[in-house]
Scaffold this active site. Structure first.
Site, PDB file in Angstrom:
ATOM      1  N   HIS A 307      -1.317   0.492  -2.151  1.00  0.00           N
ATOM      2  CA  HIS A 307      -2.549  -0.022  -2.772  1.00  0.00           C
ATOM      3  C   HIS A 307      -2.644   0.517  -4.186  1.00  0.00           C
ATOM      4  CE1 HIS A 307      -6.778  -0.951  -3.387  1.00  0.00           C
ATOM      5  NE2 HIS A 307      -6.659  -1.788  -2.378  1.00  0.00           N
ATOM      6  N   ASP A 364      -4.958  -5.043   4.903  1.00  0.00           N
ATOM      7  CA  ASP A 364      -4.245  -6.200   5.479  1.00  0.00           C
ATOM      8  C   ASP A 364      -3.317  -5.838   6.622  1.00  0.00           C
ATOM      9  OD1 ASP A 364      -4.156  -7.266   2.129  1.00  0.00           O
ATOM     10  OD2 ASP A 364      -5.306  -8.199   3.740  1.00  0.00           O
TER      11      ASP A 364
HETATM   12  C1  SDX Z   1      -5.221  -6.140  -1.274  1.00  0.00           C
HETATM   13  O1  SDX Z   1      -6.956  -4.175  -5.471  1.00  0.00           O
HETATM   14  C2  SDX Z   1      -7.566  -4.309  -4.350  1.00  0.00           C
HETATM   15  O2  SDX Z   1      -8.605  -3.701  -4.105  1.00  0.00           O
HETATM   16  C3  SDX Z   1      -6.894  -5.274  -3.358  1.00  0.00           C
HETATM   17  C4  SDX Z   1      -7.498  -5.325  -1.959  1.00  0.00           C
HETATM   18  C5  SDX Z   1      -8.914  -5.880  -1.991  1.00  0.00           C
HETATM   19  O3  SDX Z   1      -9.674  -5.562  -1.063  1.00  0.00           O
HETATM   20  O4  SDX Z   1      -9.201  -6.716  -2.889  1.00  0.00           O
HETATM   21  O5  SDX Z   1      -7.510  -4.031  -1.384  1.00  0.00           O
HETATM   22  C6  SDX Z   1      -6.692  -6.258  -1.040  1.00  0.00           C
HETATM   23  O6  SDX Z   1      -4.670  -6.886  -2.057  1.00  0.00           O
HETATM   24  C7  SDX Z   1      -4.463  -5.048  -0.542  1.00  0.00           C
HETATM   25  C8  SDX Z   1      -2.944  -5.004  -0.950  1.00  0.00           C
HETATM   26  C9  SDX Z   1      -2.211  -6.075  -0.122  1.00  0.00           C
HETATM   27  N1  SDX Z   1      -0.807  -6.189  -0.594  1.00  0.00           N
HETATM   28  C10 SDX Z   1       0.219  -5.729   0.165  1.00  0.00           C
HETATM   29  O7  SDX Z   1       0.089  -5.139   1.248  1.00  0.00           O
HETATM   30  C11 SDX Z   1       1.596  -6.044  -0.412  1.00  0.00           C
HETATM   31  C12 SDX Z   1       2.506  -4.817  -0.291  1.00  0.00           C
HETATM   32  N2  SDX Z   1       1.986  -3.807  -1.246  1.00  0.00           N
HETATM   33  C13 SDX Z   1       2.614  -3.716  -2.544  1.00  0.00           C
HETATM   34  O8  SDX Z   1       3.098  -4.925  -3.041  1.00  0.00           O
HETATM   35  C14 SDX Z   1       1.868  -2.806  -3.515  1.00  0.00           C
HETATM   36  O9  SDX Z   1       1.611  -1.653  -2.842  1.00  0.00           O
HETATM   37  C15 SDX Z   1       0.591  -3.296  -4.181  1.00  0.00           C
HETATM   38  C16 SDX Z   1       0.789  -4.606  -4.863  1.00  0.00           C
HETATM   39  C17 SDX Z   1      -0.515  -3.392  -3.191  1.00  0.00           C
HETATM   40  C18 SDX Z   1       0.211  -2.248  -5.240  1.00  0.00           C
HETATM   41  O10 SDX Z   1       1.196  -2.256  -6.177  1.00  0.00           O
HETATM   42  P1  SDX Z   1       1.134  -1.290  -7.473  1.00  0.00           P
HETATM   43  O11 SDX Z   1      -0.122  -0.503  -7.511  1.00  0.00           O
HETATM   44  O12 SDX Z   1       1.479  -2.134  -8.663  1.00  0.00           O
HETATM   45  O13 SDX Z   1       2.236  -0.254  -7.161  1.00  0.00           O
HETATM   46  P2  SDX Z   1       3.760  -0.460  -7.489  1.00  0.00           P
HETATM   47  O14 SDX Z   1       4.184  -1.847  -7.090  1.00  0.00           O
HETATM   48  O15 SDX Z   1       3.993  -0.019  -8.890  1.00  0.00           O
HETATM   49  O16 SDX Z   1       4.428   0.568  -6.460  1.00  0.00           O
HETATM   50  C19 SDX Z   1       4.576   1.933  -6.796  1.00  0.00           C
HETATM   51  C20 SDX Z   1       5.853   2.355  -6.056  1.00  0.00           C
HETATM   52  C21 SDX Z   1       7.062   1.469  -6.429  1.00  0.00           C
HETATM   53  O17 SDX Z   1       8.215   2.257  -6.171  1.00  0.00           O
HETATM   54  P3  SDX Z   1       8.930   3.007  -7.456  1.00  0.00           P
HETATM   55  O18 SDX Z   1       9.164   1.943  -8.499  1.00  0.00           O
HETATM   56  O19 SDX Z   1       7.920   4.073  -7.904  1.00  0.00           O
HETATM   57  O20 SDX Z   1      10.202   3.600  -6.886  1.00  0.00           O
HETATM   58  O21 SDX Z   1       5.670   2.175  -4.641  1.00  0.00           O
HETATM   59  C22 SDX Z   1       6.577   1.195  -4.160  1.00  0.00           C
HETATM   60  C23 SDX Z   1       7.043   0.380  -5.371  1.00  0.00           C
HETATM   61  O22 SDX Z   1       8.348  -0.143  -5.119  1.00  0.00           O
HETATM   62  N3  SDX Z   1       5.828   0.364  -3.214  1.00  0.00           N
HETATM   63  C24 SDX Z   1       6.303  -0.087  -2.059  1.00  0.00           C
HETATM   64  C25 SDX Z   1       5.237  -0.778  -1.468  1.00  0.00           C
HETATM   65  N4  SDX Z   1       4.160  -0.748  -2.275  1.00  0.00           N
HETATM   66  C26 SDX Z   1       4.533  -0.039  -3.373  1.00  0.00           C
HETATM   67  N5  SDX Z   1       7.513   0.029  -1.469  1.00  0.00           N
HETATM   68  C27 SDX Z   1       7.670  -0.564  -0.258  1.00  0.00           C
HETATM   69  N6  SDX Z   1       6.680  -1.246   0.380  1.00  0.00           N
HETATM   70  C28 SDX Z   1       5.466  -1.382  -0.199  1.00  0.00           C
HETATM   71  N7  SDX Z   1       4.504  -2.051   0.412  1.00  0.00           N
END
Ligand code: SDX
Length: 429
Positions: A307, A364
């Site tokens: 998140h 989710d």
């Molecule tokens: C919602 O913003 C809100 O409030 C949203 C929400 C709401 O109520 O409105 O809470 C609802 O959208 C919840 C999120 C639902 N999405 C997912 O579950 C999709 C999977 N999650 C990721 O795509 C990710 O965690 C995000 C999009 C939610 C957040 O992404 P960020 O903040 O841009 O973080 P990032 O992508 O930069 O990740 C940081 C690190 C990265 O690794 P490094 O580059 O540091 O090595 O964490 C890793 C990412 O690769 N990472 C994950 C991961 N989420 C982040 N690795 C594996 N699986 C994951 N799910």
């Protein structure tokens, strides 16, 4: 706490005001930065940038705190109703009994949609994703209520648009589902409460008696409350920026529905079930899928994990996880993917990759398991998220309007070509 911050740039020192919120969050106000220093800030994805000052929802991502207008999400999920929480978010206070009855009556008496909207619905093939249908039907209200095109015409009209939005969203959602089934639509039964009315429109079949299961209605009530607002997330920021151009509330919220559709945002609840089913069909090999999620060369991500704000448990995920056990037990539903989800969570939370990046289950991760137990099809899951988030979008749009916030227009840093002369086509390489 210092009232100013100093920025040193090109031998100059600039003083910038520091503001503090009611929960001691601090921000450097860069409203005059470009004018003073000629520089702007750059923050891809707005990870460190505040877009507004808001009194609606407070999140503390490190503590895993979520409050609507100061009330803890845990209390509201246990003690309130979705209509009451909608009133709280939009008008800033818990309603008196009379206020709630009037609000509920106003919603109940606007649940019907213009019959001509069915002609728009009929134009969609049954293969259309319900989110695309929902966004279109919601925006179509601009055609049937042209007076809404001027959001500043009157507060009374804004109230009526708010009521119409809350009243008709469940009708649009249920109709998008019936369209996917190729079934005739059901009309709202205004004798029922908000959630029961929706469930009956969704699941009643011609010529058959349909009784709403109170367990299902209460589970839906809690899920909608948990999704009702979440400060400046992607779809809410979309609603605000579209609304900041003085677009109508219906156009602004339709844009929010489309932003929510993405798999990284509200579309994740649908992707979680697809992921869990794939893991189940693959023999439940948790380690394999955890390693895929960690592998930078593998596009697979653990959907429902991570998140932008929460670097601790998403408090909503905790509540939904508990509710999943309760609802499935009460309904006598055994869902093998619930056990897979719990095992996935257990393994991930002991894995350094997830621990170091503070990746926890989000809202989710478990919600789809309950939606499935309630009889909802997977591609309706994000529609349910939109139904829940509607009062939050409304509250944020109204706050932006009431505070007369300026049109949103971010800057950029240009990294393209310098000036170059036009080249006639026959001289191009
Ligand atoms: C919602 O913003 C809100 O409030 C949203 C929400 C709401 O109520 O409105 O809470 C609802 O959208 C919840 C999120 C639902 N999405 C997912 O579950 C999709 C999977 N999650 C990721 O795509 C990710 O965690 C995000 C999009 C939610 C957040 O992404 P960020 O903040 O841009 O973080 P990032 O992508 O930069 O990740 C940081 C690190 C990265 O690794 P490094 O580059 O540091 O090595 O964490 C890793 C990412 O690769 N990472 C994950 C991961 N989420 C982040 N690795 C594996 N699986 C994951 N799910």
């Amino acid at each position: 706490m210092s009232k100013t911050a100093e920025l040193k740039l090109n031998g100059q020192t600039y003083e910038l005001p520091v503001i503090e919120g009611t929960e001691k969050e601090i921000a450097i106000d860069i409203g005059e930065l470009r004018e003073k220093s000629g520089a702007i800030t750059l923050d891809l994805g707005y990870k460190n940038t505040g877009a507004t000052k808001s009194a609606i929802t407070f999140l503390d991502g490190d503590q895993g705190i979520l409050r609507y207008r100061g009330y803890a999400i845990e209390e509201l999920a246990e003690k309130s109703t979705f209509e009451e929480v909608s009133y709280l978010l939009i008008f800033g206070k818990l309603p008196t009994r009379q206020e709630l009855e009037e609000f509920s009556y106003d919603i109940r008496t606007h649940t019907l949609v213009h019959e001509d909207i069915k002609k728009i619905l009929d134009g969609f093939p049954s293969t259309a994703h319900p989110m695309g249908v929902l966004a279109s039907l919601f925006c179509a209200q601009t055609a049937f209520y042209p007076e809404s095109l001027d959001p500043n015409r009157s507060d009374e009209l804004v109230y009526l648009s708010i009521i119409r939005s809350l009243a008709k969203m469940p009708t649009f959602a249920a109709w998008s589902y019936k369209n996917a089934l190729g079934h005739p639509v059901n009309y709202p039964d205004n004798e029922l409460d908000y959630c029961s009315r929706f469930l009956k429109m969704m699941f009643a079949l011609p010529g058959q008696r349909y009784e709403v299961d109170p367990v299902v209605a209460q589970a839906l009530n809690q899920l909608l409350i948990l999704h009702a607002d979440h400060e400046q997330n992607c779809s809410t920021s979309t609603v605000r920026i579209v609304g900041s151009s003085r677009a109508s509330i219906y156009a602004s919220i339709s844009a929010g529905i489309n932003a929510l559709w993405g798999p990284l945002h509200g579309g994740a609840n649908q992707e979680v079930i697809v992921m869990l089913e794939n893991i189940r069909k693959d023999g439940g090999n948790i380690e394999k899928w955890i390693n895929k999620a960690k592998d930078k060369n593998d596009p697979f991500r653990l959907m429902g994990f991570g998140h932008r704000v929460y670097k601790n448990f998403d408090p909503r995920a905790k509540i939904i996880k508990r509710a999943a056990d309760g609802v499935l037990a009460k309904l006598g539903v055994k869902d093998p993917v619930l056990d897979i989800a719990k095992k996935l969570e257990e393994v991930a939370l002991q894995d350094d990759y997830f621990v170091e990046r503070k990746l926890y289950p989000n809202v989710d991760f478990y919600s789809g398991i309950i939606y499935r137990a309630l009889g909802l099809p997977v591609d309706m899951f994000t529609v349910m998220f939109a139904m829940g988030r509607l009062p939050g979008w409304i509250a944020q749009w109204k706050e932006m309007r009431d505070n007369k916030e300026p049109i949103g227009r971010p800057r950029q840093i240009y990294v393209g070509e310098r000036l170059r002369p036009y080249v006639p086509i026959d001289q191009r390489g």
